[in-house]
Design a protein around this motif. Structure first.
Motif, PDB file in Angstrom:
ATOM      1  N   SER A  16       0.900  -0.738  -0.098  1.00  0.00           N
ATOM      2  CA  SER A  16      -0.045   0.575   0.149  1.00  0.00           C
ATOM      3  C   SER A  16       0.924   1.271  -0.283  1.00  0.00           C
ATOM      4  N   ASP A  17       0.987   2.221  -1.218  1.00  0.00           N
ATOM      5  CA  ASP A  17       2.009   3.009  -0.890  1.00  0.00           C
ATOM      6  C   ASP A  17       1.127   4.153  -0.712  1.00  0.00           C
ATOM      7  N   GLY A  18       2.101   5.487  -0.726  1.00  0.00           N
ATOM      8  CA  GLY A  18       1.556   6.760  -0.141  1.00  0.00           C
ATOM      9  C   GLY A  18       1.198   7.522  -1.140  1.00  0.00           C
ATOM     10  N   ILE A  19       1.403   6.766  -2.161  1.00  0.00           N
ATOM     11  CA  ILE A  19       1.326   8.156  -3.438  1.00  0.00           C
ATOM     12  C   ILE A  19      -0.229   8.376  -4.219  1.00  0.00           C
TER      13      ILE A  19
END
Lengths: 228, 176
Positions: A16-19
């Motif tokens: 889960s990336d925070g981009i």
């Protein structure tokens, strides 16, 4: 799918990336792209198209004539010589090995012509060139792995020499059984004009510059199975 | 002016499609032990935008993964991380992320880097064997052979792991 593969797929880590995708997209497309080639005008495009067609027709005609009639192109010609006995093949192979080198500790493998087989008289030499090339490449890889600079330089030099004196590039459009101009000293391997030789040269340059990935891959692909 | 504007819109529309692979690249980088997978993915996308005209029109995914791999290797060089020569020079970086299944992680780590990478490109990165072959820089036929062997070795390693949980059975690496 086997249970193991299924289990592997299920074990795929959840990332889960925070981009902030919208922001990143906007930021990227706001930057300039690499400059493209200047657009060609319509008349220029037409001239280019006509030139390409003319060149294609020329290549096709020359290639066909070359293949069908053995047309002599700068001395390159259709090879009509044959060798059909294992004994002749082995003699030509042995002669070739005397003109080539192998790394220290390596020996020429026994090779022969399979029974009921015909090939050109230049093929045994080509086989020997390929063996020498692979052996030096793998020697170079070993030298890199062991940090042996002088051995690496020796291998590089041997391979440069091999390319310079024992590898020829056939003219574009040549048939498979092409032979170089009469008087070309054997042994030699003939490469098609498809960029292969440029790739090999680049591979050696890269290896010498500390980027041996392609060289290692070449050794793996062509070297003795299970030894590299 | 209108032409330029239209061209720009066309480029952005095409890039939007490429950009949809951002998550895959983050996952790829994370699974190969990157310290900054999001940064790697952002850099891949920046390069893709810059070189958009030269991206393969039909399928940009192999190109994106190869670029990510190169950036990962550069990251490793910058951070001076130690890895076997084979991994530093010849193969994609090894996966280090916990897979959520310790036996799978342990089995993966028993494989050669090339085998591991072949498996993960197909199993975790959702590439077809043909696409993965382009990423690995080998022919599709060679890749299929590699993948077949990797699967077999993985199955052996995984069953040994399971055996290890029950006893002390272990499996060594095969060599080819």
């Amino acid at each position: 799918m086997s249970r193991s593969m299924d289990r592997l797929e299920r074990a795929r880590p959840a990332i889960s990336d925070g981009i902030d995708r919208d922001a990143l997209f906007a930021q990227i497309v706001a930057t300039p792209q690499d400059r493209e080639q200047p657009p060609v005008s319509r008349s220029g495009r037409r001239r280019l198209l006509i030139g390409c067609i003319a060149l294609a027709v020329l290549c096709l005609t020359a290639g066909t004539a070359f293949a069908v009639t053995g047309f002599n192109l700068f001395g390159w010609h259709t090879d009509t010589t044959i060798v059909n006995s294992p004994r002749d093949w082995q003699r030509l192979y042995r002669e070739a090995t005397r003109e080539l080198t192998l790394p220290p500790g390596e020996h020429w493998p026994d090779r022969t012509l399979p029974p009921h087989t015909v090939t050109s008289r230049t093929q045994p030499g080509g086989t020997a060139v390929a063996i020498s090339q692979t052996a030096w490449e793998c020697y170079w890889v070993d030298a890199i792995r062991h940090g042996n600079t002088s051995a690496a330089q020796r291998a590089h030099s041997a391979l440069d020499d091999l390319l310079a004196h024992h590898v020829l590039v056939a003219p574009p459009g040549s048939p498979e059984n092409v032979a170089p101009p009469a008087g070309t000293k054997p042994p030699f391997a003939i490469f098609a004009s498809d960029g292969g030789i440029q790739y090999i040269r680049r591979m050696y340059r890269d290896a010498a510059d500390g980027r041996p990935a392609s060289l290692i891959q070449s050794c793996r692909a062509n070297g003795p199975v299970g030894t590299r | 002016m209108t032409d330029t504007h239209t061209q720009s819109e066309g480029a952005e529309a095409r890039f939007a499609e490429v950009f949809q692979n951002l998550g895959s690249i983050v996952r790829y980088a994370a699974a190969r032990g990157s310290r900054d997978p999001e940064g790697i993915a952002a850099e891949v996308m920046t390069i893709a935008w810059r070189r958009l005209p030269s991206l393969p029109a039909d399928d940009p995914r192999p190109w994106l993964f190869v670029t990510a791999r190169n950036l990962l290797m550069a990251e490793r060089r910058r951070t001076g991380r130690q890895a076997p020569l084979d991994e530093r020079h010849a193969e994609a970086p090894a996966p280090e992320a916990e897979s959520g299944d310790p036996a799978v992680t342990a089995a993966l780590m028993q494989l050669r880097p090339a085998d591991r990478d072949a498996l993960l490109l197909v199993s975790w990165d959702d590439l077809t064997p043909a696409q993965a072959a382009r990423v690995a820089g080998v022919s599709p036929v060679a890749f299929r052979v590699r993948l077949y062997r990797a699967r077999r070795r993985f199955e052996q390693a995984l069953s040994a792991q399971q055996g290890g949980l029950n006893g002390s059975h272990t499996v060594g690496m095969e060599s080819t």
